[in-house]
Design a protein around this motif. Sequence first.
Motif, PDB file in Angstrom:
ATOM      1  N   LYS A   1       0.814  -1.221   0.000  1.00  0.00           N
ATOM      2  CA  LYS A   1       0.000   0.000   0.000  1.00  0.00           C
ATOM      3  C   LYS A   1       0.845   1.268   0.000  1.00  0.00           C
ATOM      4  O   LYS A   1       0.463   2.288  -0.585  1.00  0.00           O
ATOM      5  CB  LYS A   1      -0.967  -0.016   1.178  1.00  0.00           C
ATOM      6  CG  LYS A   1      -2.115  -1.010   1.011  1.00  0.00           C
ATOM      7  CD  LYS A   1      -3.078  -0.973   2.168  1.00  0.00           C
ATOM      8  CE  LYS A   1      -4.327  -1.834   1.884  1.00  0.00           C
ATOM      9  NZ  LYS A   1      -4.044  -3.270   1.809  1.00  0.00           N
ATOM     10  N   GLN A   2       1.996   1.241   0.666  1.00  0.00           N
ATOM     11  CA  GLN A   2       2.832   2.443   0.668  1.00  0.00           C
ATOM     12  C   GLN A   2       3.436   2.710  -0.710  1.00  0.00           C
ATOM     13  O   GLN A   2       3.659   3.870  -1.081  1.00  0.00           O
ATOM     14  CB  GLN A   2       3.912   2.355   1.740  1.00  0.00           C
ATOM     15  CG  GLN A   2       4.866   1.196   1.596  1.00  0.00           C
ATOM     16  CD  GLN A   2       5.490   0.770   2.900  1.00  0.00           C
ATOM     17  OE1 GLN A   2       6.690   0.823   3.056  1.00  0.00           O
ATOM     18  NE2 GLN A   2       4.670   0.340   3.868  1.00  0.00           N
TER      19      GLN A   2
ATOM     20  N   MET B   1       1.999  12.721   2.583  1.00  0.00           N
ATOM     21  CA  MET B   1       1.997  11.270   2.713  1.00  0.00           C
ATOM     22  C   MET B   1       1.985  10.840   4.178  1.00  0.00           C
ATOM     23  O   MET B   1       1.437   9.794   4.533  1.00  0.00           O
ATOM     24  CB  MET B   1       3.212  10.680   1.989  1.00  0.00           C
ATOM     25  CG  MET B   1       3.270   9.175   1.980  1.00  0.00           C
ATOM     26  SD  MET B   1       4.428   8.514   0.753  1.00  0.00           S
ATOM     27  CE  MET B   1       5.992   9.134   1.383  1.00  0.00           C
ATOM     28  N   TYR B   2       2.583  11.670   5.069  1.00  0.00           N
ATOM     29  CA  TYR B   2       2.657  11.329   6.486  1.00  0.00           C
ATOM     30  C   TYR B   2       1.657  12.102   7.336  1.00  0.00           C
ATOM     31  O   TYR B   2       1.727  12.057   8.563  1.00  0.00           O
ATOM     32  CB  TYR B   2       4.076  11.585   7.004  1.00  0.00           C
ATOM     33  CG  TYR B   2       5.141  10.825   6.259  1.00  0.00           C
ATOM     34  CD1 TYR B   2       5.002   9.457   5.987  1.00  0.00           C
ATOM     35  CD2 TYR B   2       6.296  11.460   5.800  1.00  0.00           C
ATOM     36  CE1 TYR B   2       5.969   8.763   5.294  1.00  0.00           C
ATOM     37  CE2 TYR B   2       7.281  10.763   5.109  1.00  0.00           C
ATOM     38  CZ  TYR B   2       7.113   9.416   4.860  1.00  0.00           C
ATOM     39  OH  TYR B   2       8.085   8.730   4.169  1.00  0.00           O
TER      40      TYR B   2
ATOM     41  N   GLY C   1      -1.107   5.540   3.113  1.00  0.00           N
ATOM     42  CA  GLY C   1      -0.335   4.309   2.964  1.00  0.00           C
ATOM     43  C   GLY C   1       0.545   3.975   4.151  1.00  0.00           C
ATOM     44  O   GLY C   1       1.258   2.965   4.124  1.00  0.00           O
ATOM     45  N   TRP C   2       0.501   4.780   5.207  1.00  0.00           N
ATOM     46  CA  TRP C   2       1.330   4.574   6.389  1.00  0.00           C
ATOM     47  C   TRP C   2       0.519   4.864   7.649  1.00  0.00           C
ATOM     48  O   TRP C   2      -0.332   5.749   7.655  1.00  0.00           O
ATOM     49  CB  TRP C   2       2.530   5.516   6.402  1.00  0.00           C
ATOM     50  CG  TRP C   2       3.561   5.287   5.343  1.00  0.00           C
ATOM     51  CD1 TRP C   2       3.639   5.903   4.132  1.00  0.00           C
ATOM     52  CD2 TRP C   2       4.675   4.409   5.424  1.00  0.00           C
ATOM     53  NE1 TRP C   2       4.745   5.450   3.445  1.00  0.00           N
ATOM     54  CE2 TRP C   2       5.401   4.535   4.213  1.00  0.00           C
ATOM     55  CE3 TRP C   2       5.150   3.518   6.397  1.00  0.00           C
ATOM     56  CZ2 TRP C   2       6.560   3.811   3.956  1.00  0.00           C
ATOM     57  CZ3 TRP C   2       6.308   2.800   6.137  1.00  0.00           C
ATOM     58  CH2 TRP C   2       7.001   2.947   4.926  1.00  0.00           C
TER      59      TRP C   2
ATOM     60  N   HIS D   1       3.951   0.070   8.859  1.00  0.00           N
ATOM     61  CA  HIS D   1       2.832  -0.653   8.249  1.00  0.00           C
ATOM     62  C   HIS D   1       3.141  -2.142   8.305  1.00  0.00           C
ATOM     63  O   HIS D   1       4.299  -2.560   8.216  1.00  0.00           O
ATOM     64  CB  HIS D   1       2.619  -0.246   6.795  1.00  0.00           C
ATOM     65  CG  HIS D   1       1.187  -0.343   6.346  1.00  0.00           C
ATOM     66  ND1 HIS D   1       0.541  -1.549   6.132  1.00  0.00           N
ATOM     67  CD2 HIS D   1       0.260   0.609   6.109  1.00  0.00           C
ATOM     68  CE1 HIS D   1      -0.706  -1.318   5.760  1.00  0.00           C
ATOM     69  NE2 HIS D   1      -0.919  -0.014   5.737  1.00  0.00           N
TER      70      HIS D   1
END
Length: 399
Positions: free
Chosen positions: A88-89, A284-285, A296-297, A316
């Motif tokens: 996913k990441q 993203m984070y 994704g995380w 993850h």
Amino acid sequence: MLSKQLVLLYSFLIVSLALFSGATNANNQQQKMDSFIQKYHDLKQFNGNILVAKQGKVIFEKSYGYANFEWDIKHTPNTKFRIGSITKQFTAMLTLQLVQDGKIELDKPIATYLPDYRPDTAQQITVRQLLNHTSGLTNYTQANNFRQNYSRNPYSVDEFIKLLCSDDLLFEPGSKFRYSNSGYFLLGAIIEKASGKTYQQLLQTNILTPLGMSDSGYDSSSNIIKYRASGYNNNLDGYTNTAYLDMSIPYAAGSMYSTARDLVKWDQALYTNKLLNNELKSQMYTTSTQRNYALGWEVNQLKTQKYGKPLTQIQHGGGINGFNAFISRIAEEQLLVVILNNTGGAPLTPMAEGLLNIYYDKPYKIATENVDSQLMWTPSCQQQKLLTQRNKCILMYEL
């Protein structure tokens, strides 16, 4: 003259003692990590590869047990494992790269990219909500009789979306968190539509080749992949071969295989702008308001009072037939823990936490016969299918 020589000798001795002390501490740390993991292996709770690295340099690496029990083939650093939802990441990265290229907008409805998807829901869900699991979509691995009726069959992307990714929404998009492999399956389709390439092609050209991740890829049961581990279930009567899964099904939600060493390359690239600019990396984070899940995380702030300083853990896990895996990154230290297992569900969380505590010279718990189900990492623990045997929790299926 003599005095100068004595000063030089004294300085040399101090440096030598410091180096010796550092090497001794490193050796003690490695021995502790080895003994800690060996206990899990001895209890048949773990069989696979462990790697701990800092700033890309390996601190500890060891293989435990067999890549193939029938041929007595032991794991090596080259063993390739299915990594399930760690995929996913990579899917999130491909999506954000297309955002960077102006081909996708995170807050546009997915109808923009999937005009054939059911319009009543496609107009409500955004790309960002797919990424952070707030879309309201169901999770196809939780479908009735998923294993018996669907998991062995090959499907095209469009076929599978119509079959198992088009249910009614569980809640209003953006209002709640619910882990959804269906959402990441749709992301794979969006990536393909926006890029004009297959998911597998874009994964290779945009991430794996640029990073030199030659031991990672999109898995296929038909292809010959050297050093690929076999997957097993851990049952009351011992290890058994895991059930077949057609790899068209996990797709962008969990299709990849990799090695611990390749995941070091991935980890280090994430500290640079090689794949993505700083602004999008920050997004993203950035977690959703519903949960500590970003794009994704999963992102957690560790207790400052325990470690003496603020630390951000970006992590993850992944589980797929016969395998489970875990990647944990401490951003401030560029510290990496990778756990890859090929005998069903290893207790990933206590293993990763123990390695982290050993590194920081903090107390840690050794393995015992009993494994608490809540200690197995999953972003959807309330949805996880678990089989409790001898008070050990075995992950049955969770991408």
